[in-house]
Design a protein around this motif. Structure first.
Motif, PDB file in Angstrom:
ATOM      1  N   VAL A  52       0.865  -1.177   0.000  1.00 58.55           N
ATOM      2  CA  VAL A  52       0.000   0.000   0.000  1.00 58.55           C
ATOM      3  C   VAL A  52       0.902   1.227   0.000  1.00 58.55           C
ATOM      4  N   TYR A  53       0.681   2.105  -0.978  1.00 59.87           N
ATOM      5  CA  TYR A  53       1.440   3.348  -1.055  1.00 59.87           C
ATOM      6  C   TYR A  53       0.512   4.486  -0.695  1.00 59.87           C
ATOM      7  N   LYS A  54       0.797   5.179   0.414  1.00 60.79           N
ATOM      8  CA  LYS A  54      -0.027   6.298   0.866  1.00 60.79           C
ATOM      9  C   LYS A  54       0.592   7.600   0.381  1.00 60.79           C
ATOM     10  N   ALA A  55      -0.224   8.464  -0.221  1.00 62.94           N
ATOM     11  CA  ALA A  55       0.257   9.739  -0.727  1.00 62.94           C
ATOM     12  C   ALA A  55      -0.808  10.806  -0.509  1.00 62.94           C
ATOM     13  N   ASP A  56      -0.460  12.058  -0.783  1.00 64.04           N
ATOM     14  CA  ASP A  56      -1.405  13.168  -0.715  1.00 64.04           C
ATOM     15  C   ASP A  56      -1.815  13.568  -2.125  1.00 64.04           C
ATOM     16  N   ASP A  57      -2.787  14.471  -2.212  1.00 65.21           N
ATOM     17  CA  ASP A  57      -3.280  14.851  -3.535  1.00 65.21           C
ATOM     18  C   ASP A  57      -2.399  15.883  -4.230  1.00 65.21           C
ATOM     19  N   ASP A  58      -1.237  16.195  -3.652  1.00 59.85           N
ATOM     20  CA  ASP A  58      -0.258  17.040  -4.336  1.00 59.85           C
ATOM     21  C   ASP A  58       1.081  16.309  -4.447  1.00 59.85           C
ATOM     22  N   THR A  59       1.011  14.992  -4.476  1.00 63.46           N
ATOM     23  CA  THR A  59       2.204  14.140  -4.589  1.00 63.46           C
ATOM     24  C   THR A  59       2.331  13.625  -6.020  1.00 63.46           C
ATOM     25  N   PHE A  60       3.564  13.496  -6.476  1.00 66.59           N
ATOM     26  CA  PHE A  60       3.814  12.791  -7.736  1.00 66.59           C
ATOM     27  C   PHE A  60       4.740  11.621  -7.441  1.00 66.59           C
ATOM     28  N   ALA A  61       4.405  10.448  -7.953  1.00 70.72           N
ATOM     29  CA  ALA A  61       5.186   9.244  -7.684  1.00 70.72           C
ATOM     30  C   ALA A  61       5.548   8.549  -8.991  1.00 70.72           C
ATOM     31  N   VAL A  62       6.779   8.112  -9.076  1.00 72.73           N
ATOM     32  CA  VAL A  62       7.239   7.318 -10.222  1.00 72.73           C
ATOM     33  C   VAL A  62       7.069   5.854  -9.830  1.00 72.73           C
ATOM     34  N   MET A  63       5.996   5.242 -10.273  1.00 72.11           N
ATOM     35  CA  MET A  63       5.642   3.899  -9.814  1.00 72.11           C
ATOM     36  C   MET A  63       6.652   2.849 -10.249  1.00 72.11           C
ATOM     37  N   GLU A  64       7.267   3.039 -11.410  1.00 71.38           N
ATOM     38  CA  GLU A  64       8.273   2.068 -11.850  1.00 71.38           C
ATOM     39  C   GLU A  64       9.444   2.021 -10.884  1.00 71.38           C
ATOM     40  N   ASN A  65       9.880   3.198 -10.405  1.00 74.68           N
ATOM     41  CA  ASN A  65      10.997   3.238  -9.458  1.00 74.68           C
ATOM     42  C   ASN A  65      10.591   2.683  -8.096  1.00 74.68           C
ATOM     43  N   LEU A  66       9.348   2.906  -7.701  1.00 68.07           N
ATOM     44  CA  LEU A  66       8.873   2.350  -6.437  1.00 68.07           C
ATOM     45  C   LEU A  66       8.846   0.830  -6.500  1.00 68.07           C
ATOM     46  N   ARG A  67       8.362   0.288  -7.607  1.00 74.12           N
ATOM     47  CA  ARG A  67       8.338  -1.176  -7.749  1.00 74.12           C
ATOM     48  C   ARG A  67       9.753  -1.750  -7.788  1.00 74.12           C
ATOM     49  N   TYR A  68      10.669  -1.014  -8.391  1.00 73.88           N
ATOM     50  CA  TYR A  68      12.064  -1.455  -8.419  1.00 73.88           C
ATOM     51  C   TYR A  68      12.619  -1.556  -7.006  1.00 73.88           C
ATOM     52  N   LEU A  69      12.273  -0.594  -6.157  1.00 71.10           N
ATOM     53  CA  LEU A  69      12.705  -0.626  -4.762  1.00 71.10           C
ATOM     54  C   LEU A  69      12.051  -1.791  -4.016  1.00 71.10           C
ATOM     55  N   LEU A  70      10.746  -1.949  -4.200  1.00 68.67           N
ATOM     56  CA  LEU A  70      10.009  -2.980  -3.463  1.00 68.67           C
ATOM     57  C   LEU A  70      10.345  -4.394  -3.933  1.00 68.67           C
ATOM     58  N   HIS A  71      10.916  -4.491  -5.110  1.00 69.17           N
ATOM     59  CA  HIS A  71      11.275  -5.801  -5.658  1.00 69.17           C
ATOM     60  C   HIS A  71      12.220  -6.565  -4.732  1.00 69.17           C
ATOM     61  N   TYR A  72      13.009  -5.836  -3.954  1.00 62.67           N
ATOM     62  CA  TYR A  72      14.012  -6.470  -3.105  1.00 62.67           C
ATOM     63  C   TYR A  72      13.485  -6.774  -1.698  1.00 62.67           C
ATOM     64  N   SER A  73      12.197  -6.580  -1.472  1.00 66.84           N
ATOM     65  CA  SER A  73      11.582  -6.933  -0.192  1.00 66.84           C
ATOM     66  C   SER A  73      10.362  -7.789  -0.456  1.00 66.84           C
ATOM     67  N   HIS A  74       9.969  -8.569   0.543  1.00 66.81           N
ATOM     68  CA  HIS A  74       8.821  -9.457   0.380  1.00 66.81           C
ATOM     69  C   HIS A  74       7.641  -8.897   1.166  1.00 66.81           C
ATOM     70  N   PRO A  75       6.453  -8.868   0.559  1.00 66.65           N
ATOM     71  CA  PRO A  75       5.283  -8.297   1.247  1.00 66.65           C
ATOM     72  C   PRO A  75       4.833  -9.070   2.478  1.00 66.65           C
ATOM     73  N   SER A  76       5.329 -10.299   2.644  1.00 66.95           N
ATOM     74  CA  SER A  76       4.972 -11.075   3.836  1.00 66.95           C
ATOM     75  C   SER A  76       5.794 -10.655   5.046  1.00 66.95           C
ATOM     76  N   GLU A  77       6.801  -9.803   4.827  1.00 69.66           N
ATOM     77  CA  GLU A  77       7.612  -9.270   5.918  1.00 69.66           C
ATOM     78  C   GLU A  77       7.091  -7.883   6.316  1.00 69.66           C
ATOM     79  N   PRO A  78       7.189  -7.533   7.614  1.00 65.70           N
ATOM     80  CA  PRO A  78       6.709  -6.218   8.061  1.00 65.70           C
ATOM     81  C   PRO A  78       7.678  -5.104   7.677  1.00 65.70           C
ATOM     82  N   VAL A  79       7.548  -4.596   6.449  1.00 62.81           N
ATOM     83  CA  VAL A  79       8.487  -3.618   5.913  1.00 62.81           C
ATOM     84  C   VAL A  79       7.739  -2.341   5.540  1.00 62.81           C
ATOM     85  N   TYR A  80       8.372  -1.194   5.750  1.00 62.62           N
ATOM     86  CA  TYR A  80       7.806   0.055   5.255  1.00 62.62           C
ATOM     87  C   TYR A  80       8.937   0.967   4.799  1.00 62.62           C
TER      88      TYR A  80
END
Length: 288
Positions: A155-183
């Motif tokens: 889950v990615y939480k943002a505000d209505d004046d945020t811009f996010a590059v989703m490809e780069n976010l997925r690249y970062l998250l690729h190295y962590s597993h969603p079953s682990e408590p990570v933020y």
């Protein structure tokens, strides 16, 4: 004519130049302010006419871009984008997120205090002011947890004046597993207040397990507090007073031990007398 005469009089000396500049600036600022306050319905009509800028992705230069890896990550890493907004920003800010980077989320959810089917935006029963922003965030995360289980990894939480590059976010998250408590997020520290938290404006990502623990943690606090940490000296006296000396008149209870719990830790003697178990006796003797 009187206004024109006054302006001409103001421009006759340097100080008048300065004052005239302030006057003109205030006038322009007032015009822009009134324009910005145009009713939200006007922006809604603007959006419904579909006159937003449409970026042409069929240009020849795009043929040279290989998006296969990004496309694969988009399939493998499911992200719900939770964007906090408010009614006055639905068609001023939020709708433009839907038309830009929000399209690259697995699912886009807007949380507001008023429903808006065009976005769509969910309604949260939280007062719309900055003092209740944290309560609004908790309610929005709880909504995601209760309504979209099995549909996301992060889950990615943002505000209505945020811009996010989703490809780069997925690249970062690729190295962590969603079953682990990570933020992940931008960590801020307010030393004077002793606060340490993730910036809500820049946005932060919670894994599936981190969100589960967060929501369950909202219900973790027992009525029978045992201990707490980071207590300042003066707070020790405050806790002592609040816990042991404050009782609202008319509110009282008789403490009762749960017989079922007691039965598990005791043995019944031959005459029906309840006596402590050997392990209990050993524990007690340690304190004698």
């Amino acid at each position: 004519m009187k206004l024109l005469t006054m302006i001409m009089h103001l421009v006759r000396s340097p100080i008048h130049h300065f004052l005239g500049g302030i006057l003109v600036g205030l006038a322009v600022g007032w015009i822009l302010f009134m324009f910005h306050k145009e009713p939200n319905d006007a922006y809604k009509k603007f959006y419904n006419r579909r006159v937003l800028i449409d970026i042409d992705t069929s240009l020849p230069a795009n043929d040279m871009i290989n998006t296969s890896v990004a496309d694969q990550l988009s399939e493998d890493i499911r992200i719900i984008c939770l964007v906090l907004t408010k009614p006055s920003n639905h068609f001023i800010k939020a709708v433009h997120i839907k038309s830009t980077w929000g399209k690259r989320c697995t699912k886009l959810v807007f949380a507001s205090t008023q429903e808006e089917p065009v976005l769509p935006a969910i309604k949260l029963d939280i007062p719309e002011d900055r003092a209740h922003l944290w309560g609004k965030t908790k309610a929005a995360l709880k909504h995601i947890y209760e309504n979209y289980r099995g549909q996301y990894d992060w889950v990615y939480k943002a505000d209505d004046d945020t811009f996010a590059v989703m490809e780069n976010l997925r690249y970062l998250l690729h190295y962590s597993h969603p079953s682990e408590p990570v933020y992940y997020g931008c960590r801020l520290k307010l030393r004077r207040e002793g606060l340490d938290y993730m910036s809500g404006g820049a946005g932060y990502a919670l894994s599936r397990e981190a969100l589960r623990r967060f929501i369950e943690g909202l219900k973790c606090c027992s009525d029978t507090l045992i201990s707490t940490h980071y207590v300042k000296p003066h707070e020790l006296y405050l806790l002592e007073y609040l816990i042991y000396h404050v009782t609202p008149f008319g509110r009282a209870y008789r403490p009762v031990l749960d017989d079922n719990i007691l039965a598990k830790s005791t043995n019944e003697g031959p005459t029906g007398e309840v006596t402590g178990s050997s392990s209990q006796r050993r524990q007690r003797s340690d304190f004698d």
